[in-house]
Design a protein around this motif. Sequence first.
Motif, PDB file in Angstrom:
ATOM      1  N   GLY A 287       1.073  -1.252  -0.080  1.00 18.46           N
ATOM      2  CA  GLY A 287      -0.144   0.124  -0.047  1.00 18.46           C
ATOM      3  C   GLY A 287       0.880   1.347  -0.043  1.00 18.46           C
ATOM      4  N   ASN A 288       1.937   1.224  -0.493  1.00 22.68           N
ATOM      5  CA  ASN A 288       2.865   2.383  -0.123  1.00 22.68           C
ATOM      6  C   ASN A 288       2.812   3.051  -1.722  1.00 22.68           C
ATOM      7  OD1 ASN A 288       5.015   1.382  -2.289  1.00 22.68           O
ATOM      8  ND2 ASN A 288       5.125  -0.402  -0.726  1.00 22.68           N
ATOM      9  N   VAL A 289       3.399   4.298  -1.803  1.00 22.64           N
ATOM     10  CA  VAL A 289       3.380   5.234  -2.750  1.00 22.64           C
ATOM     11  C   VAL A 289       5.084   5.479  -3.261  1.00 22.64           C
ATOM     12  CG1 VAL A 289       2.769   7.485  -3.664  1.00 22.64           C
ATOM     13  CG2 VAL A 289       1.344   6.308  -2.329  1.00 22.64           C
ATOM     14  N   MET A 290       5.232   5.260  -4.541  1.00 23.22           N
ATOM     15  CA  MET A 290       6.776   5.674  -4.716  1.00 23.22           C
ATOM     16  C   MET A 290       6.564   6.639  -5.829  1.00 23.22           C
ATOM     17  SD  MET A 290       8.391   1.927  -4.917  1.00 23.22           S
ATOM     18  CE  MET A 290      10.172   2.578  -4.730  1.00 23.22           C
ATOM     19  N   GLY A 291       7.598   7.044  -6.073  1.00 22.37           N
ATOM     20  CA  GLY A 291       7.538   8.257  -6.946  1.00 22.37           C
ATOM     21  C   GLY A 291       9.238   9.168  -7.096  1.00 22.37           C
ATOM     22  N   TRP A 292       9.114  10.298  -7.854  1.00 20.68           N
ATOM     23  CA  TRP A 292      10.267  10.845  -8.092  1.00 20.68           C
ATOM     24  C   TRP A 292      10.035  12.511  -7.670  1.00 20.68           C
ATOM     25  CZ3 TRP A 292      14.470   8.549  -9.475  1.00 20.68           C
ATOM     26  CH2 TRP A 292      14.410   6.951  -9.767  1.00 20.68           C
ATOM     27  N   HIS A 293      10.825  12.829  -7.201  1.00 24.13           N
ATOM     28  CA  HIS A 293      11.129  14.414  -7.257  1.00 24.13           C
ATOM     29  C   HIS A 293      12.178  14.903  -7.978  1.00 24.13           C
ATOM     30  CE1 HIS A 293       8.186  14.551  -4.010  1.00 24.13           C
ATOM     31  NE2 HIS A 293       7.975  15.898  -3.935  1.00 24.13           N
ATOM     32  N   ARG A 294      12.447  16.045  -8.233  1.00 20.98           N
ATOM     33  CA  ARG A 294      13.628  16.817  -8.802  1.00 20.98           C
ATOM     34  C   ARG A 294      13.894  18.072  -8.307  1.00 20.98           C
ATOM     35  NH1 ARG A 294      11.564  17.641 -15.349  1.00 20.98           N
ATOM     36  NH2 ARG A 294      10.251  19.549 -14.706  1.00 20.98           N
ATOM     37  N   GLN A 295      15.185  18.356  -8.353  1.00 25.86           N
ATOM     38  CA  GLN A 295      15.634  19.681  -7.953  1.00 25.86           C
ATOM     39  C   GLN A 295      16.550  20.224  -9.055  1.00 25.86           C
ATOM     40  OE1 GLN A 295      17.017  20.253  -3.863  1.00 25.86           O
ATOM     41  NE2 GLN A 295      16.606  22.355  -4.035  1.00 25.86           N
ATOM     42  N   GLY A 296      16.174  21.232  -9.677  1.00 27.06           N
ATOM     43  CA  GLY A 296      17.093  21.852 -10.830  1.00 27.06           C
ATOM     44  C   GLY A 296      18.053  23.103 -10.217  1.00 27.06           C
ATOM     45  N   PRO A 297      18.981  23.466 -10.855  1.00 28.44           N
ATOM     46  CA  PRO A 297      19.788  24.386 -10.348  1.00 28.44           C
ATOM     47  C   PRO A 297      19.210  25.507  -9.943  1.00 28.44           C
ATOM     48  CG  PRO A 297      20.808  23.563 -12.527  1.00 28.44           C
ATOM     49  CD  PRO A 297      19.358  22.862 -12.258  1.00 28.44           C
ATOM     50  N   GLY A 298      19.129  26.202  -8.752  1.00 30.76           N
ATOM     51  CA  GLY A 298      18.503  27.280  -8.277  1.00 30.76           C
ATOM     52  C   GLY A 298      16.967  27.258  -8.054  1.00 30.76           C
ATOM     53  N   LYS A 299      16.525  26.048  -8.206  1.00 34.49           N
ATOM     54  CA  LYS A 299      15.083  25.778  -8.001  1.00 34.49           C
ATOM     55  C   LYS A 299      14.761  24.942  -7.001  1.00 34.49           C
ATOM     56  CE  LYS A 299      14.519  25.839 -13.141  1.00 34.49           C
ATOM     57  NZ  LYS A 299      13.841  24.718 -14.145  1.00 34.49           N
ATOM     58  N   GLN A 300      13.557  24.937  -6.642  1.00 36.20           N
ATOM     59  CA  GLN A 300      12.882  24.171  -5.401  1.00 36.20           C
ATOM     60  C   GLN A 300      12.713  22.804  -5.963  1.00 36.20           C
ATOM     61  OE1 GLN A 300       9.655  26.276  -3.670  1.00 36.20           O
ATOM     62  NE2 GLN A 300      10.913  27.180  -2.030  1.00 36.20           N
ATOM     63  N   ARG A 301      12.720  21.857  -4.956  1.00 41.74           N
ATOM     64  CA  ARG A 301      12.439  20.390  -5.366  1.00 41.74           C
ATOM     65  C   ARG A 301      11.017  20.441  -5.403  1.00 41.74           C
ATOM     66  NH1 ARG A 301      14.547  15.157  -1.841  1.00 41.74           N
ATOM     67  NH2 ARG A 301      16.442  16.557  -1.913  1.00 41.74           N
ATOM     68  N   GLU A 302      10.677  19.658  -6.644  1.00 40.47           N
ATOM     69  CA  GLU A 302       9.274  19.580  -7.021  1.00 40.47           C
ATOM     70  C   GLU A 302       8.891  17.852  -7.357  1.00 40.47           C
ATOM     71  OE1 GLU A 302       8.713  21.686 -10.556  1.00 40.47           O
ATOM     72  OE2 GLU A 302      10.266  20.688 -11.743  1.00 40.47           O
ATOM     73  N   LEU A 303       7.642  17.829  -7.258  1.00 39.03           N
ATOM     74  CA  LEU A 303       7.253  16.454  -7.511  1.00 39.03           C
ATOM     75  C   LEU A 303       7.138  16.277  -9.125  1.00 39.03           C
ATOM     76  CD1 LEU A 303       6.041  13.492  -6.676  1.00 39.03           C
ATOM     77  CD2 LEU A 303       3.822  14.721  -7.080  1.00 39.03           C
ATOM     78  N   VAL A 304       7.600  15.127  -9.598  1.00 39.38           N
ATOM     79  CA  VAL A 304       7.736  14.734 -10.914  1.00 39.38           C
ATOM     80  C   VAL A 304       6.558  13.977 -11.035  1.00 39.38           C
ATOM     81  CG1 VAL A 304       8.949  13.776 -12.924  1.00 39.38           C
ATOM     82  CG2 VAL A 304      10.205  15.212 -11.355  1.00 39.38           C
ATOM     83  N   ALA A 305       6.607  12.710 -10.612  1.00 40.57           N
ATOM     84  CA  ALA A 305       5.314  11.588 -10.680  1.00 40.57           C
ATOM     85  C   ALA A 305       5.496  10.988  -9.461  1.00 40.57           C
ATOM     86  CB  ALA A 305       5.598  11.130 -12.028  1.00 40.57           C
ATOM     87  N   LEU A 306       4.281  10.040  -9.334  1.00 41.32           N
ATOM     88  CA  LEU A 306       3.947   9.286  -8.242  1.00 41.32           C
ATOM     89  C   LEU A 306       3.315   8.208  -8.669  1.00 41.32           C
ATOM     90  CD1 LEU A 306       1.232   9.286  -6.808  1.00 41.32           C
ATOM     91  CD2 LEU A 306       2.256  11.553  -5.762  1.00 41.32           C
ATOM     92  N   ILE A 307       3.433   7.000  -8.087  1.00 44.74           N
ATOM     93  CA  ILE A 307       2.631   5.704  -8.580  1.00 44.74           C
ATOM     94  C   ILE A 307       2.386   5.091  -7.298  1.00 44.74           C
ATOM     95  CG2 ILE A 307       4.675   4.402  -8.848  1.00 44.74           C
ATOM     96  CD1 ILE A 307       2.793   2.915 -11.137  1.00 44.74           C
ATOM     97  N   ARG A 308       0.774   4.786  -7.074  1.00 44.31           N
ATOM     98  CA  ARG A 308       0.608   3.926  -5.860  1.00 44.31           C
ATOM     99  C   ARG A 308       0.592   2.487  -6.102  1.00 44.31           C
ATOM    100  NH1 ARG A 308      -2.634   8.417  -7.137  1.00 44.31           N
ATOM    101  NH2 ARG A 308      -2.538  10.076  -5.610  1.00 44.31           N
ATOM    102  N   SER A 309       0.698   1.886  -5.110  1.00 46.62           N
ATOM    103  CA  SER A 309       0.611   0.422  -5.310  1.00 46.62           C
ATOM    104  C   SER A 309      -0.336  -0.079  -6.250  1.00 46.62           C
ATOM    105  CB  SER A 309       0.699  -0.346  -3.792  1.00 46.62           C
ATOM    106  OG  SER A 309      -0.521   0.049  -3.088  1.00 46.62           O
ATOM    107  N   GLY A 310      -1.450   0.231  -6.180  1.00 47.46           N
ATOM    108  CA  GLY A 310      -2.500  -0.248  -7.171  1.00 47.46           C
ATOM    109  C   GLY A 310      -2.255   0.245  -8.573  1.00 47.46           C
ATOM    110  N   GLY A 311      -1.251   0.980  -8.937  1.00 51.29           N
ATOM    111  CA  GLY A 311      -1.182   1.578 -10.089  1.00 51.29           C
ATOM    112  C   GLY A 311      -1.708   2.952 -10.697  1.00 51.29           C
ATOM    113  N   THR A 312      -2.133   3.475  -9.664  1.00 51.80           N
ATOM    114  CA  THR A 312      -2.667   4.818 -10.165  1.00 51.80           C
ATOM    115  C   THR A 312      -1.435   5.938 -10.003  1.00 51.80           C
ATOM    116  OG1 THR A 312      -3.456   5.272  -8.035  1.00 51.80           O
ATOM    117  CG2 THR A 312      -5.186   4.447  -9.536  1.00 51.80           C
ATOM    118  N   THR A 313      -1.513   6.594 -11.068  1.00 49.07           N
ATOM    119  CA  THR A 313      -0.615   7.730 -11.172  1.00 49.07           C
ATOM    120  C   THR A 313      -0.943   9.170 -11.008  1.00 49.07           C
ATOM    121  OG1 THR A 313      -0.483   7.889 -13.601  1.00 49.07           O
ATOM    122  CG2 THR A 313       1.094   6.084 -12.476  1.00 49.07           C
ATOM    123  N   ASN A 314       0.162  10.170 -10.937  1.00 45.79           N
ATOM    124  CA  ASN A 314       0.029  11.628 -11.131  1.00 45.79           C
ATOM    125  C   ASN A 314       1.263  12.086 -11.477  1.00 45.79           C
ATOM    126  OD1 ASN A 314      -1.769  10.997  -8.116  1.00 45.79           O
ATOM    127  ND2 ASN A 314      -2.523  12.733  -9.341  1.00 45.79           N
TER     128      ASN A 314
END
Length: 114
Positions: A31-58
């Motif tokens: 039931g966990n959620v996995m995903g990716w954030h990123r932080q570009g030069p001089g930028k704040q960390r931002e969410l790129v994408a996530l996927i739930r254990s059931g497969g739904t994504t954002n």
Amino acid sequence: QVQLVESGGGLVQAGGSLRLSCAASGSIFSGNVMGWHRQGPGKQRELVALIRSGGTTNYADSVKGRCTISRDNAKNTVYLQMNSLKSEDTAVYYCFLDGRGRSWGQGTQVTVSS
């Protein structure tokens, strides 16, 4: 504790593709959620994408249509396929897992040259 190990970053030309991988180990609960954030030069960390254990994504609006997140629950691994890369995608990409708390990977550098 959860350990996350990322791989797949590197240098790529604009318009190219990369596939990031993140393997989780340790005390992983269903039931966990996995995903990716990123932080570009001089930028704040931002969410790129996530996927739930059931497969739904954002996805972040900035990557919709260019990136696909997927996971292999048997391997506790999440993937991020990135296509049509742009210079603004240059960043350190961090994998995360939300279970009982949030765990982070060490980050992998993605550099897109124009």
